[in-house]
Design a protein around this motif. Sequence first.
Motif, PDB file in Angstrom:
ATOM      1  N   GLU A 228       0.923  -1.141  -0.058  1.00  0.00           N
ATOM      2  CA  GLU A 228      -0.011  -0.012  -0.051  1.00  0.00           C
ATOM      3  C   GLU A 228       0.829   1.179  -0.040  1.00  0.00           C
ATOM      4  OE1 GLU A 228      -3.745   1.820   2.530  1.00  0.00           O
ATOM      5  OE2 GLU A 228      -2.877   0.058   3.029  1.00  0.00           O
ATOM      6  N   LYS A 229       1.950   1.403   0.731  1.00  0.00           N
ATOM      7  CA  LYS A 229       2.993   2.486   0.599  1.00  0.00           C
ATOM      8  C   LYS A 229       3.589   2.839  -0.623  1.00  0.00           C
ATOM      9  CE  LYS A 229       7.111  -0.359   2.151  1.00  0.00           C
ATOM     10  NZ  LYS A 229       8.092  -0.442   3.067  1.00  0.00           N
ATOM     11  N   ALA A 230       3.366   1.796  -1.426  1.00  0.00           N
ATOM     12  CA  ALA A 230       4.115   2.035  -2.858  1.00  0.00           C
ATOM     13  C   ALA A 230       2.949   2.646  -3.778  1.00  0.00           C
ATOM     14  CB  ALA A 230       4.596   0.884  -3.236  1.00  0.00           C
ATOM     15  N   LEU A 231       1.639   2.650  -3.443  1.00  0.00           N
ATOM     16  CA  LEU A 231       0.584   3.147  -4.208  1.00  0.00           C
ATOM     17  C   LEU A 231       0.732   4.675  -4.409  1.00  0.00           C
ATOM     18  CD1 LEU A 231      -2.401   0.858  -3.092  1.00  0.00           C
ATOM     19  CD2 LEU A 231      -0.901   0.467  -5.247  1.00  0.00           C
ATOM     20  N   TYR A 232       0.336   5.396  -5.331  1.00  0.00           N
ATOM     21  CA  TYR A 232       0.517   6.729  -5.496  1.00  0.00           C
ATOM     22  C   TYR A 232      -1.099   7.341  -4.764  1.00  0.00           C
ATOM     23  CZ  TYR A 232       3.889   5.829  -9.114  1.00  0.00           C
ATOM     24  OH  TYR A 232       4.852   5.524  -9.920  1.00  0.00           O
ATOM     25  N   PRO A 233      -0.623   8.117  -3.980  1.00  0.00           N
ATOM     26  CA  PRO A 233      -2.031   8.754  -3.353  1.00  0.00           C
ATOM     27  C   PRO A 233      -2.708   9.746  -3.851  1.00  0.00           C
ATOM     28  CG  PRO A 233       0.119   9.808  -2.266  1.00  0.00           C
ATOM     29  CD  PRO A 233       0.496   8.772  -3.463  1.00  0.00           C
ATOM     30  N   LYS A 234      -3.879  10.001  -3.716  1.00  0.00           N
ATOM     31  CA  LYS A 234      -4.923  11.059  -4.013  1.00  0.00           C
ATOM     32  C   LYS A 234      -4.358  12.018  -2.951  1.00  0.00           C
ATOM     33  CE  LYS A 234      -9.512  12.487  -5.461  1.00  0.00           C
ATOM     34  NZ  LYS A 234      -9.623  13.722  -4.702  1.00  0.00           N
ATOM     35  N   LYS A 238      -7.741  21.810  -2.189  1.00  0.00           N
ATOM     36  CA  LYS A 238      -8.843  22.914  -1.669  1.00  0.00           C
ATOM     37  C   LYS A 238      -9.184  23.451  -3.118  1.00  0.00           C
ATOM     38  CE  LYS A 238      -5.834  26.831  -0.837  1.00  0.00           C
ATOM     39  NZ  LYS A 238      -5.442  27.875   0.134  1.00  0.00           N
ATOM     40  N   LYS A 239     -10.207  23.839  -3.619  1.00  0.00           N
ATOM     41  CA  LYS A 239     -10.672  24.538  -4.748  1.00  0.00           C
ATOM     42  C   LYS A 239     -10.737  26.044  -4.335  1.00  0.00           C
ATOM     43  CE  LYS A 239     -13.105  20.018  -5.930  1.00  0.00           C
ATOM     44  NZ  LYS A 239     -14.402  19.761  -6.308  1.00  0.00           N
ATOM     45  N   ILE A 254       2.506  31.245  -6.213  1.00  0.00           N
ATOM     46  CA  ILE A 254       3.367  31.522  -5.100  1.00  0.00           C
ATOM     47  C   ILE A 254       2.369  32.224  -3.989  1.00  0.00           C
ATOM     48  CG2 ILE A 254       5.075  33.076  -4.425  1.00  0.00           C
ATOM     49  CD1 ILE A 254       6.771  32.649  -6.740  1.00  0.00           C
ATOM     50  N   GLN A 255       1.482  33.242  -4.561  1.00  0.00           N
ATOM     51  CA  GLN A 255       0.361  33.562  -3.649  1.00  0.00           C
ATOM     52  C   GLN A 255      -0.263  32.585  -3.110  1.00  0.00           C
ATOM     53  OE1 GLN A 255      -1.488  36.426  -6.503  1.00  0.00           O
ATOM     54  NE2 GLN A 255       0.041  37.768  -6.681  1.00  0.00           N
ATOM     55  N   GLN A 256      -0.566  31.638  -3.726  1.00  0.00           N
ATOM     56  CA  GLN A 256      -1.499  30.362  -3.128  1.00  0.00           C
ATOM     57  C   GLN A 256      -0.707  29.517  -2.358  1.00  0.00           C
ATOM     58  OE1 GLN A 256      -4.751  30.663  -3.866  1.00  0.00           O
ATOM     59  NE2 GLN A 256      -4.253  32.574  -5.210  1.00  0.00           N
ATOM     60  N   GLY A 257       0.805  29.829  -2.013  1.00  0.00           N
ATOM     61  CA  GLY A 257       1.469  29.030  -1.260  1.00  0.00           C
ATOM     62  C   GLY A 257       2.061  27.617  -1.746  1.00  0.00           C
ATOM     63  N   ILE A 258       2.031  27.634  -3.283  1.00  0.00           N
ATOM     64  CA  ILE A 258       2.708  26.543  -3.846  1.00  0.00           C
ATOM     65  C   ILE A 258       3.687  27.407  -4.812  1.00  0.00           C
ATOM     66  CG2 ILE A 258       0.897  25.115  -3.231  1.00  0.00           C
ATOM     67  CD1 ILE A 258      -0.301  25.635  -6.176  1.00  0.00           C
ATOM     68  N   PRO A 288      -3.298  21.890  -3.930  1.00  0.00           N
ATOM     69  CA  PRO A 288      -2.945  20.680  -2.780  1.00  0.00           C
ATOM     70  C   PRO A 288      -2.636  21.256  -1.752  1.00  0.00           C
ATOM     71  CG  PRO A 288      -1.329  21.180  -4.372  1.00  0.00           C
ATOM     72  CD  PRO A 288      -2.115  22.171  -5.165  1.00  0.00           C
ATOM     73  N   THR A 289      -3.129  20.605  -0.581  1.00  0.00           N
ATOM     74  CA  THR A 289      -3.105  21.085   0.848  1.00  0.00           C
ATOM     75  C   THR A 289      -2.101  20.129   1.688  1.00  0.00           C
ATOM     76  OG1 THR A 289      -4.960  19.877   1.712  1.00  0.00           O
ATOM     77  CG2 THR A 289      -5.370  22.314   1.044  1.00  0.00           C
ATOM     78  N   GLU A 290      -1.458  19.327   0.897  1.00  0.00           N
ATOM     79  CA  GLU A 290      -0.551  18.162   1.490  1.00  0.00           C
ATOM     80  C   GLU A 290       0.324  17.498   0.315  1.00  0.00           C
ATOM     81  OE1 GLU A 290      -2.414  14.605   3.026  1.00  0.00           O
ATOM     82  OE2 GLU A 290      -3.859  14.263   1.257  1.00  0.00           O
TER      83      GLU A 290
END
Length: 295
Positions: A228-234, A238-239, A254-258, A288-290
């Motif tokens: 499971e740890k090798a599977l790509y996570p979703k 946030k939208k 950059i304004q969005q923190g990414i 993305p938030t993570e």
Amino acid sequence: MKWNRFTVGAFFLMACGILIFATSISNYTYRSHVDYPLDMDFSGEKVPTSLADVKERLDREMAVNINLNASTSLLLKRANKVFPIIEPILAQNNIPDDFKYLAVIESGLVNAVSPSGAKGVWQFMPETAKEIGLEVTEQIDERYHIEKATQAACNYLKKAKEKFGSWTMAAASYNGGIAGLQKQIDFQKSNDYYDLWLSDETSRYVFRILALKEIMKNPEKYGYAIPEKALYPKLATKKIVIDSSVTDLASFAIQQGINYKILKTHNPWLRDKKLDNPSKKQYELHIPTEGYLRK
């Protein structure tokens, strides 16, 4: 031959390459045959494996795909990320869940580009995409928008099912075209996929779906025990909605923190470095938030 240090070095590197290749070959196990069920169905429609040619066509795709080690492993890893996006859209449209495997064979669950110009997970040609409501311009290409492209695929499949009366034929038409399949039905006087003489690609198409469905639903049986740890996570996102032009998407990111790379990764339908939006159309972006914190 003059044996100098350069010649010796070249032979040493060649020998190392041969050793690495031989080692990789020795670690590869070719599976000449793995028993699989002949009692198969596509979207609840039975596969007539009692017919000799049908059984052979299925066996071909099972043998090929069981032995595509790297490709099949990657499909299983990607499916963990992509299927949760596709599945609810299919369900909302009353499209059988089996059609997610159609996306698998079309693109390998990535935003692929075909030599003919088809793009995205669902592989739409530009004119077809526009006809079914996707925006395709120099700056926006919604063939790369997986949610919108999946909805467009659902619209196509519902139309094909209504015309041909079966999900199997609807799937075949995704490859052979509605008009092309109808032409063969008229000439051969049959509307059963398994009874039609079709081009090699369309003739293999549904069987490829069946093979990937069987292997991906039962990966360990076919030698694909992926932890499971090798599977790509979703990743959680946030939208945000924008309804104005963005002159510099890198600065916007950059304004969005990414950063620009992450913005494009999660919004691949943005095809330019900017977004001109004089009509103030609303666009929804995933931020993305993570998953991107450096350790």
